[in-house]
Design a protein around this motif. Structure first.
Motif, mmCIF file in Angstrom:
data_model
loop_
_atom_site.group_PDB
_atom_site.id
_atom_site.type_symbol
_atom_site.label_atom_id
_atom_site.label_comp_id
_atom_site.label_asym_id
_atom_site.label_seq_id
_atom_site.Cartn_x
_atom_site.Cartn_y
_atom_site.Cartn_z
ATOM 1 N N THR A 162 -32.873 42.722 4.642
ATOM 2 C CA THR A 162 -31.796 42.504 3.679
ATOM 3 C C THR A 162 -31.296 43.844 3.133
ATOM 4 O O THR A 162 -31.996 44.838 3.191
ATOM 5 C CB THR A 162 -32.249 41.622 2.502
ATOM 6 N N CYS A 163 -30.113 43.802 2.589
ATOM 7 C CA CYS A 163 -29.507 44.999 2.008
ATOM 8 C C CYS A 163 -29.886 45.089 0.530
ATOM 9 O O CYS A 163 -30.155 44.088 -0.116
ATOM 10 C CB CYS A 163 -27.991 44.942 2.148
ATOM 11 N N GLY A 164 -29.878 46.283 -0.005
ATOM 12 C CA GLY A 164 -30.199 46.496 -1.411
ATOM 13 C C GLY A 164 -29.036 46.156 -2.325
ATOM 14 O O GLY A 164 -27.970 45.727 -1.879
ATOM 15 N N ASP A 165 -29.270 46.357 -3.633
ATOM 16 C CA ASP A 165 -28.200 46.158 -4.614
ATOM 17 C C ASP A 165 -27.017 47.042 -4.254
ATOM 18 O O ASP A 165 -27.170 48.093 -3.637
ATOM 19 C CB ASP A 165 -28.688 46.519 -6.017
ATOM 20 N N ASN A 166 -25.834 46.618 -4.665
ATOM 21 C CA ASN A 166 -24.598 47.368 -4.417
ATOM 22 C C ASN A 166 -24.269 47.523 -2.939
ATOM 23 O O ASN A 166 -23.585 48.460 -2.550
ATOM 24 C CB ASN A 166 -24.636 48.761 -5.058
ATOM 25 N N SER A 167 -24.769 46.616 -2.102
ATOM 26 C CA SER A 167 -24.421 46.682 -0.682
ATOM 27 C C SER A 167 -24.415 45.281 -0.085
ATOM 28 O O SER A 167 -24.874 44.324 -0.688
ATOM 29 C CB SER A 167 -25.395 47.587 0.077
ATOM 30 N N TYR A 168 -23.852 45.190 1.124
ATOM 31 C CA TYR A 168 -23.791 43.916 1.832
ATOM 32 C C TYR A 168 -23.970 44.177 3.320
ATOM 33 O O TYR A 168 -23.765 45.292 3.801
ATOM 34 C CB TYR A 168 -22.475 43.175 1.549
ATOM 35 N N GLN A 169 -24.363 43.135 4.063
ATOM 36 C CA GLN A 169 -24.522 43.261 5.501
ATOM 37 C C GLN A 169 -23.146 43.164 6.144
ATOM 38 O O GLN A 169 -22.503 42.129 6.106
ATOM 39 C CB GLN A 169 -25.439 42.168 6.042
ATOM 40 N N SER A 170 -22.691 44.280 6.736
ATOM 41 C CA SER A 170 -21.350 44.301 7.301
ATOM 42 C C SER A 170 -21.332 43.954 8.784
ATOM 43 O O SER A 170 -20.346 43.441 9.286
ATOM 44 C CB SER A 170 -20.690 45.665 7.069
ATOM 45 N N SER A 171 -22.393 44.253 9.495
ATOM 46 C CA SER A 171 -22.424 43.920 10.922
ATOM 47 C C SER A 171 -23.855 43.952 11.421
ATOM 48 O O SER A 171 -24.756 44.470 10.763
ATOM 49 C CB SER A 171 -21.555 44.895 11.726
ATOM 50 N N ALA A 172 -24.029 43.410 12.608
ATOM 51 C CA ALA A 172 -25.347 43.419 13.253
ATOM 52 C C ALA A 172 -25.219 44.048 14.631
ATOM 53 O O ALA A 172 -24.229 43.840 15.324
ATOM 54 C CB ALA A 172 -25.879 41.989 13.367
ATOM 55 N N VAL A 173 -26.195 44.850 14.967
ATOM 56 C CA VAL A 173 -26.251 45.483 16.282
ATOM 57 C C VAL A 173 -27.596 45.092 16.886
ATOM 58 O O VAL A 173 -28.636 45.601 16.485
ATOM 59 C CB VAL A 173 -26.118 47.025 16.168
ATOM 60 N N GLY A 174 -27.552 44.142 17.819
ATOM 61 C CA GLY A 174 -28.811 43.636 18.362
ATOM 62 C C GLY A 174 -29.588 42.958 17.261
ATOM 63 O O GLY A 174 -29.084 42.077 16.574
ATOM 64 N N GLU A 175 -30.839 43.387 17.077
ATOM 65 C CA GLU A 175 -31.661 42.825 16.009
ATOM 66 C C GLU A 175 -31.521 43.608 14.706
ATOM 67 O O GLU A 175 -32.039 43.189 13.679
ATOM 68 C CB GLU A 175 -33.127 42.792 16.445
ATOM 69 N N ASP A 176 -30.854 44.744 14.764
ATOM 70 C CA ASP A 176 -30.641 45.553 13.564
ATOM 71 C C ASP A 176 -29.354 45.121 12.865
ATOM 72 O O ASP A 176 -28.466 44.542 13.473
ATOM 73 C CB ASP A 176 -30.526 47.039 13.940
ATOM 74 N N GLY A 224 -9.640 39.106 -6.795
ATOM 75 C CA GLY A 224 -8.640 39.370 -5.770
ATOM 76 C C GLY A 224 -8.939 38.635 -4.484
ATOM 77 O O GLY A 224 -9.903 37.878 -4.374
ATOM 78 N N THR A 225 -8.089 38.884 -3.497
ATOM 79 C CA THR A 225 -8.243 38.273 -2.173
ATOM 80 C C THR A 225 -8.724 39.347 -1.209
ATOM 81 O O THR A 225 -8.100 40.401 -1.083
ATOM 82 C CB THR A 225 -6.896 37.700 -1.691
ATOM 83 N N TRP A 226 -9.818 39.076 -0.554
ATOM 84 C CA TRP A 226 -10.446 40.015 0.365
ATOM 85 C C TRP A 226 -10.490 39.408 1.754
ATOM 86 O O TRP A 226 -10.658 38.198 1.902
ATOM 87 C CB TRP A 226 -11.872 40.329 -0.083
ATOM 88 N N GLU A 227 -10.356 40.247 2.785
ATOM 89 C CA GLU A 227 -10.481 39.793 4.169
ATOM 90 C C GLU A 227 -11.565 40.609 4.856
ATOM 91 O O GLU A 227 -11.639 41.832 4.686
ATOM 92 C CB GLU A 227 -9.155 39.954 4.912
ATOM 93 N N LYS A 228 -12.377 39.912 5.656
ATOM 94 C CA LYS A 228 -13.425 40.581 6.413
ATOM 95 C C LYS A 228 -12.884 40.905 7.796
ATOM 96 O O LYS A 228 -12.435 40.028 8.525
ATOM 97 C CB LYS A 228 -14.666 39.691 6.516
ATOM 98 N N GLY A 229 -12.890 42.189 8.138
ATOM 99 C CA GLY A 229 -12.380 42.633 9.428
ATOM 100 C C GLY A 229 -13.375 42.420 10.546
ATOM 101 O O GLY A 229 -14.543 42.089 10.319
ATOM 102 N N SER A 230 -12.940 42.651 11.770
ATOM 103 C CA SER A 230 -13.809 42.492 12.936
ATOM 104 C C SER A 230 -14.971 43.484 12.910
ATOM 105 O O SER A 230 -15.995 43.259 13.549
ATOM 106 C CB SER A 230 -13.002 42.651 14.227
ATOM 107 N N ASP A 231 -14.823 44.566 12.139
ATOM 108 C CA ASP A 231 -15.908 45.545 11.992
ATOM 109 C C ASP A 231 -16.905 45.137 10.915
ATOM 110 O O ASP A 231 -17.878 45.835 10.662
ATOM 111 C CB ASP A 231 -15.343 46.928 11.680
ATOM 112 N N GLY A 232 -16.653 43.997 10.247
ATOM 113 C CA GLY A 232 -17.548 43.498 9.212
ATOM 114 C C GLY A 232 -17.260 44.038 7.822
ATOM 115 O O GLY A 232 -17.900 43.636 6.857
ATOM 116 N N LEU A 233 -16.295 44.946 7.703
ATOM 117 C CA LEU A 233 -15.958 45.523 6.407
ATOM 118 C C LEU A 233 -14.915 44.668 5.688
ATOM 119 O O LEU A 233 -14.005 44.124 6.315
ATOM 120 C CB LEU A 233 -15.418 46.943 6.568
ATOM 121 N N TYR A 234 -15.057 44.572 4.374
ATOM 122 C CA TYR A 234 -14.106 43.826 3.565
ATOM 123 C C TYR A 234 -12.978 44.739 3.103
ATOM 124 O O TYR A 234 -13.203 45.898 2.748
ATOM 125 C CB TYR A 234 -14.791 43.214 2.340
#
Length: 132
Positions: A1-15, A44-54
């Motif tokens: 899991t990610c720490g405070d002030n962060s989010y999981q933006s993408s996965a690479v394999g098992e990472d 506000g309105t946020w969109e998640k891109g294909s790279d996983g970033l909002y």
């Protein structure tokens, strides 16, 4: 899991990749609104891109959309002595003498003055009788 002030933006394999939460999506308890089990909703309105970033794409009335960097994205609230014509393209403007402002797109002319909105800024176009 990610720490405070962060989010999981993408996965690479098992990472997975953790990304810093944008300022406008940080909850009062310093967690990220995009993280699993978030304790608040983002503004506000946020969109998640294909790279996983909002990306912040729209803000509510009475706020100005700031998008200079991923981390600084937020809807910044205008003060009651300011106005903003369009929260997605304009910035909060100080209320000029002769207008009453309410922190949003609503303004009220004083003493029959007339105003025109030009590129998100109110310009005085006419004064009441006896004024110049």
């Amino acid at each position: 899991t990610c720490g405070d002030n962060s989010y999981q933006s993408s996965a690479v394999g098992e990472d997975f990749v953790c990304t810093t939460c944008p300022e406008g999506a940080i909850c009062p308890d310093r967690t990220c609104a995009f993280a699993a089990g978030a304790t608040c909703d983002e503004v506000g309105t946020w969109e998640k891109g294909s790279d996983g970033l909002y990306t912040l794409v729209a803000c509510p009335e009475g706020t100005s959309r700031l998008t200079e960097t991923h981390d600084s994205q937020q809807c910044l609230e205008c003060s009651s002595e300011q106005y903003i014509a369009n929260p997605n393209t304009d910035t909060c403007q100080n209320c000029p003498p002769g207008l009453r402002c309410f922190g949003n797109s609503t303004v009220a002319p004083v003493d029959d003055s007339s105003w025109e909105l030009v590129d998100g800024v109110y310009k005085l176009t006419g004064c009441p009788t006896g004024y110049y």
